[in-house]
Design a protein around this motif. Structure first.
Motif, PDB file in Angstrom:
ATOM      1  N   ASP A  49       0.860  -1.182   0.000  1.00 11.54           N
ATOM      2  CA  ASP A  49       0.000   0.000   0.000  1.00 11.54           C
ATOM      3  C   ASP A  49       0.899   1.235   0.000  1.00 11.54           C
ATOM      4  O   ASP A  49       1.560   1.515   1.003  1.00 11.54           O
ATOM      5  CB  ASP A  49      -0.887  -0.019   1.240  1.00 11.54           C
ATOM      6  N   PRO A  50       0.936   2.000  -1.094  1.00 12.11           N
ATOM      7  CA  PRO A  50       1.838   3.151  -1.158  1.00 12.11           C
ATOM      8  C   PRO A  50       1.558   4.194  -0.075  1.00 12.11           C
ATOM      9  O   PRO A  50       2.477   4.910   0.342  1.00 12.11           O
ATOM     10  CB  PRO A  50       1.578   3.731  -2.556  1.00 12.11           C
ATOM     11  N   GLN A  51       0.314   4.279   0.351  1.00 11.21           N
ATOM     12  CA  GLN A  51      -0.043   5.293   1.342  1.00 11.21           C
ATOM     13  C   GLN A  51       0.500   4.945   2.726  1.00 11.21           C
ATOM     14  O   GLN A  51       1.056   5.793   3.429  1.00 11.21           O
ATOM     15  CB  GLN A  51      -1.565   5.447   1.404  1.00 11.21           C
ATOM     16  N   ASN A  52       0.318   3.692   3.120  1.00  8.87           N
ATOM     17  CA  ASN A  52       0.647   3.290   4.488  1.00  8.87           C
ATOM     18  C   ASN A  52       1.847   2.359   4.606  1.00  8.87           C
ATOM     19  O   ASN A  52       2.280   2.041   5.715  1.00  8.87           O
ATOM     20  CB  ASN A  52      -0.570   2.601   5.116  1.00  8.87           C
ATOM     21  N   GLY A  53       2.376   1.890   3.506  1.00 10.75           N
ATOM     22  CA  GLY A  53       3.465   0.928   3.567  1.00 10.75           C
ATOM     23  C   GLY A  53       2.945  -0.446   3.954  1.00 10.75           C
ATOM     24  O   GLY A  53       1.757  -0.745   3.823  1.00 10.75           O
ATOM     25  N   ALA A  54       3.824  -1.295   4.450  1.00 12.26           N
ATOM     26  CA  ALA A  54       3.420  -2.651   4.817  1.00 12.26           C
ATOM     27  C   ALA A  54       4.376  -3.196   5.872  1.00 12.26           C
ATOM     28  O   ALA A  54       5.536  -2.794   5.958  1.00 12.26           O
ATOM     29  CB  ALA A  54       3.424  -3.564   3.589  1.00 12.26           C
ATOM     30  N   HIS A  55       3.832  -4.116   6.669  1.00 15.27           N
ATOM     31  CA  HIS A  55       4.653  -4.791   7.685  1.00 15.27           C
ATOM     32  C   HIS A  55       4.264  -6.265   7.697  1.00 15.27           C
ATOM     33  O   HIS A  55       3.080  -6.602   7.784  1.00 15.27           O
ATOM     34  CB  HIS A  55       4.428  -4.167   9.062  1.00 15.27           C
ATOM     35  N   LEU A  56       5.269  -7.134   7.580  1.00 18.42           N
ATOM     36  CA  LEU A  56       5.026  -8.574   7.524  1.00 18.42           C
ATOM     37  C   LEU A  56       5.921  -9.283   8.527  1.00 18.42           C
ATOM     38  O   LEU A  56       7.059  -8.870   8.763  1.00 18.42           O
ATOM     39  CB  LEU A  56       5.328  -9.116   6.123  1.00 18.42           C
ATOM     40  N   ARG A  57       5.401 -10.363   9.100  1.00 19.80           N
ATOM     41  CA  ARG A  57       6.216 -11.258   9.924  1.00 19.80           C
ATOM     42  C   ARG A  57       6.068 -12.666   9.365  1.00 19.80           C
ATOM     43  O   ARG A  57       4.956 -13.185   9.244  1.00 19.80           O
ATOM     44  CB  ARG A  57       5.783 -11.205  11.392  1.00 19.80           C
ATOM     45  N   LEU A  58       7.214 -13.251   8.996  1.00 23.23           N
ATOM     46  CA  LEU A  58       7.207 -14.539   8.318  1.00 23.23           C
ATOM     47  C   LEU A  58       8.054 -15.538   9.094  1.00 23.23           C
ATOM     48  O   LEU A  58       9.170 -15.210   9.522  1.00 23.23           O
ATOM     49  CB  LEU A  58       7.781 -14.388   6.905  1.00 23.23           C
ATOM     50  N   PRO A  59       7.578 -16.774   9.266  1.00 26.33           N
ATOM     51  CA  PRO A  59       8.394 -17.803   9.930  1.00 26.33           C
ATOM     52  C   PRO A  59       9.599 -18.150   9.067  1.00 26.33           C
ATOM     53  O   PRO A  59       9.459 -18.495   7.897  1.00 26.33           O
ATOM     54  CB  PRO A  59       7.429 -18.996  10.048  1.00 26.33           C
ATOM     55  N   LEU A  60      10.786 -18.081   9.646  1.00 24.06           N
ATOM     56  CA  LEU A  60      12.003 -18.328   8.881  1.00 24.06           C
ATOM     57  C   LEU A  60      12.040 -19.731   8.296  1.00 24.06           C
ATOM     58  O   LEU A  60      12.503 -19.932   7.176  1.00 24.06           O
ATOM     59  CB  LEU A  60      13.230 -18.105   9.770  1.00 24.06           C
ATOM     60  N   ASP A  61      11.543 -20.701   9.047  1.00 25.46           N
ATOM     61  CA  ASP A  61      11.579 -22.075   8.565  1.00 25.46           C
ATOM     62  C   ASP A  61      10.697 -22.278   7.344  1.00 25.46           C
ATOM     63  O   ASP A  61      10.927 -23.185   6.539  1.00 25.46           O
ATOM     64  CB  ASP A  61      11.167 -23.047   9.673  1.00 25.46           C
ATOM     65  N   GLU A  62       9.671 -21.440   7.191  1.00 24.50           N
ATOM     66  CA  GLU A  62       8.813 -21.530   6.009  1.00 24.50           C
ATOM     67  C   GLU A  62       9.362 -20.691   4.863  1.00 24.50           C
ATOM     68  O   GLU A  62       9.154 -21.005   3.692  1.00 24.50           O
ATOM     69  CB  GLU A  62       7.391 -21.091   6.362  1.00 24.50           C
ATOM     70  N   VAL A  63      10.058 -19.608   5.208  1.00 20.11           N
ATOM     71  CA  VAL A  63      10.671 -18.776   4.176  1.00 20.11           C
ATOM     72  C   VAL A  63      11.770 -19.553   3.456  1.00 20.11           C
ATOM     73  O   VAL A  63      11.858 -19.554   2.226  1.00 20.11           O
ATOM     74  CB  VAL A  63      11.253 -17.495   4.798  1.00 20.11           C
ATOM     75  N   LEU A  64      12.617 -20.235   4.236  1.00 20.31           N
ATOM     76  CA  LEU A  64      13.735 -20.980   3.671  1.00 20.31           C
ATOM     77  C   LEU A  64      13.428 -22.469   3.707  1.00 20.31           C
ATOM     78  O   LEU A  64      13.267 -23.055   4.776  1.00 20.31           O
ATOM     79  CB  LEU A  64      15.014 -20.697   4.457  1.00 20.31           C
ATOM     80  N   SER A  65      13.356 -23.070   2.549  1.00 20.57           N
ATOM     81  CA  SER A  65      13.078 -24.498   2.469  1.00 20.57           C
ATOM     82  C   SER A  65      14.051 -25.136   1.483  1.00 20.57           C
ATOM     83  O   SER A  65      14.629 -24.461   0.627  1.00 20.57           O
ATOM     84  CB  SER A  65      11.638 -24.754   2.011  1.00 20.57           C
ATOM     85  N   GLY A  66      14.242 -26.435   1.606  1.00 18.92           N
ATOM     86  CA  GLY A  66      15.154 -27.132   0.711  1.00 18.92           C
ATOM     87  C   GLY A  66      16.567 -26.597   0.847  1.00 18.92           C
ATOM     88  O   GLY A  66      17.046 -26.328   1.952  1.00 18.92           O
ATOM     89  N   PRO A  67      17.253 -26.367  -0.278  1.00 23.23           N
ATOM     90  CA  PRO A  67      18.649 -25.922  -0.219  1.00 23.23           C
ATOM     91  C   PRO A  67      18.802 -24.416   0.013  1.00 23.23           C
ATOM     92  O   PRO A  67      19.923 -23.933   0.205  1.00 23.23           O
ATOM     93  CB  PRO A  67      19.191 -26.302  -1.597  1.00 23.23           C
ATOM     94  N   SER A  68      17.712 -23.675  -0.006  1.00 20.39           N
ATOM     95  CA  SER A  68      17.790 -22.212   0.085  1.00 20.39           C
ATOM     96  C   SER A  68      18.338 -21.771   1.436  1.00 20.39           C
ATOM     97  O   SER A  68      17.914 -22.265   2.479  1.00 20.39           O
ATOM     98  CB  SER A  68      16.406 -21.596  -0.131  1.00 20.39           C
TER      99      SER A  68
END
Length: 241
Positions: free
Chosen positions: A196-215
């Motif tokens: 959202d250009p007006q308000n920006g954005a904030h996200l919280r992501l589980p690291l174990d789900e962000v990085l999977s396999g060899p990544s």
């Protein structure tokens, strides 16, 4: 306590204490997307240049290995149809039918031959990303903060995962007999939501789900789209675990 004993305890603590889990790049000036292939004889110089540029704190480098060179005798171990389709999508967005390797796309807006050092450095020098993106690792979570930019167009927020460093012994094809070194090899792309250009954005992501396999690393890209095709990248950040 004797000084020698205190030093010994501190050394022991430093040996067992967890190190910083991530190397983070926030608010770079450029995202470099190199379309490359292990089967392309003109690609190794571009791969080497990308590796050098990736060491700069103001650059995020991403290597997309394409699959259309596989027919000459060596199947790229990182190649994928999805990467080829992304390259074709850029060409279509610029009303072009031309794709090639090594093609370097800078901030989703301009392409240059990835092995032409002077041209690449000149393009990078003029590049900028107007939207601030910052990352922070908090225990097992990735915290993403994207600033606002009132008046800008709504854009997608993408997660791009990669392998930080890799080497491949090529046995056949144009690069037969060579050991090739790679950096930031893309393993996947996923849409996280909209910025959202007006308000920006904030996200919280589980690291174990962000990085999977060899990544072992990932980039967050804020990128506009036009007619469903990739447009300019507005902001970015990355981390390596």
């Amino acid at each position: 306590m004797k000084v020698q004993g205190l030093i010994s305890i501190l050394l022991l603590l430093s040996a067992v204490a967890p190190a910083d889990a991530s190397e983070i790049k926030s608010n770079p000036k450029a995202v470099l997307e190199l379309f490359t292939s292990q089967g392309c004889s003109s690609c190794p110089p571009a791969d080497a240049l990308l590796k050098t540029l990736q060491q700069r704190p103001d650059i995020i480098a991403l290597a997309y290995h394409v699959d259309y060179w596989d027919y000459i005798g060596w199947t790229d171990t990182f190649g994928s149809k999805a990467n080829t389709e992304r390259q074709r999508a850029y060409a279509e967005s610029w009303d072009s039918n031309n794709i090639y390797t090594p093609e370097l796309v800078v901030n989703g807006a301009k392409d240059v031959v990835g092995s032409r050092k002077a041209e690449v450095e000149s393009t990078v020098q003029q590049a900028s990303l107007p939207v601030p993106v910052s990352l922070k690792t908090d225990k097992d979570m990735l915290d993403v903060t994207i600033g606002g930019m009132p008046g800008a167009a709504e854009s997608g927020v993408w997660l791009v995962t990669f392998i930080d460093k890799a080497s491949v012994d090529v046995e056949r094809g144009e690069n037969a007999g060579q050991k090739l070194e790679y950096t930031e090899v893309v393993t996947g792309r996923h849409i996280l939501g909209m910025w959202d250009p007006q308000n920006g954005a904030h996200l919280r992501l589980p690291l174990d789900e962000v990085l999977s396999g060899p990544s072992d690393g990932a980039a967050i890209l804020v990128q506009r789209e036009t007619r469903g095709l990739p447009g300019p990248i507005m902001g970015a950040a990355s981390f390596v675990r």
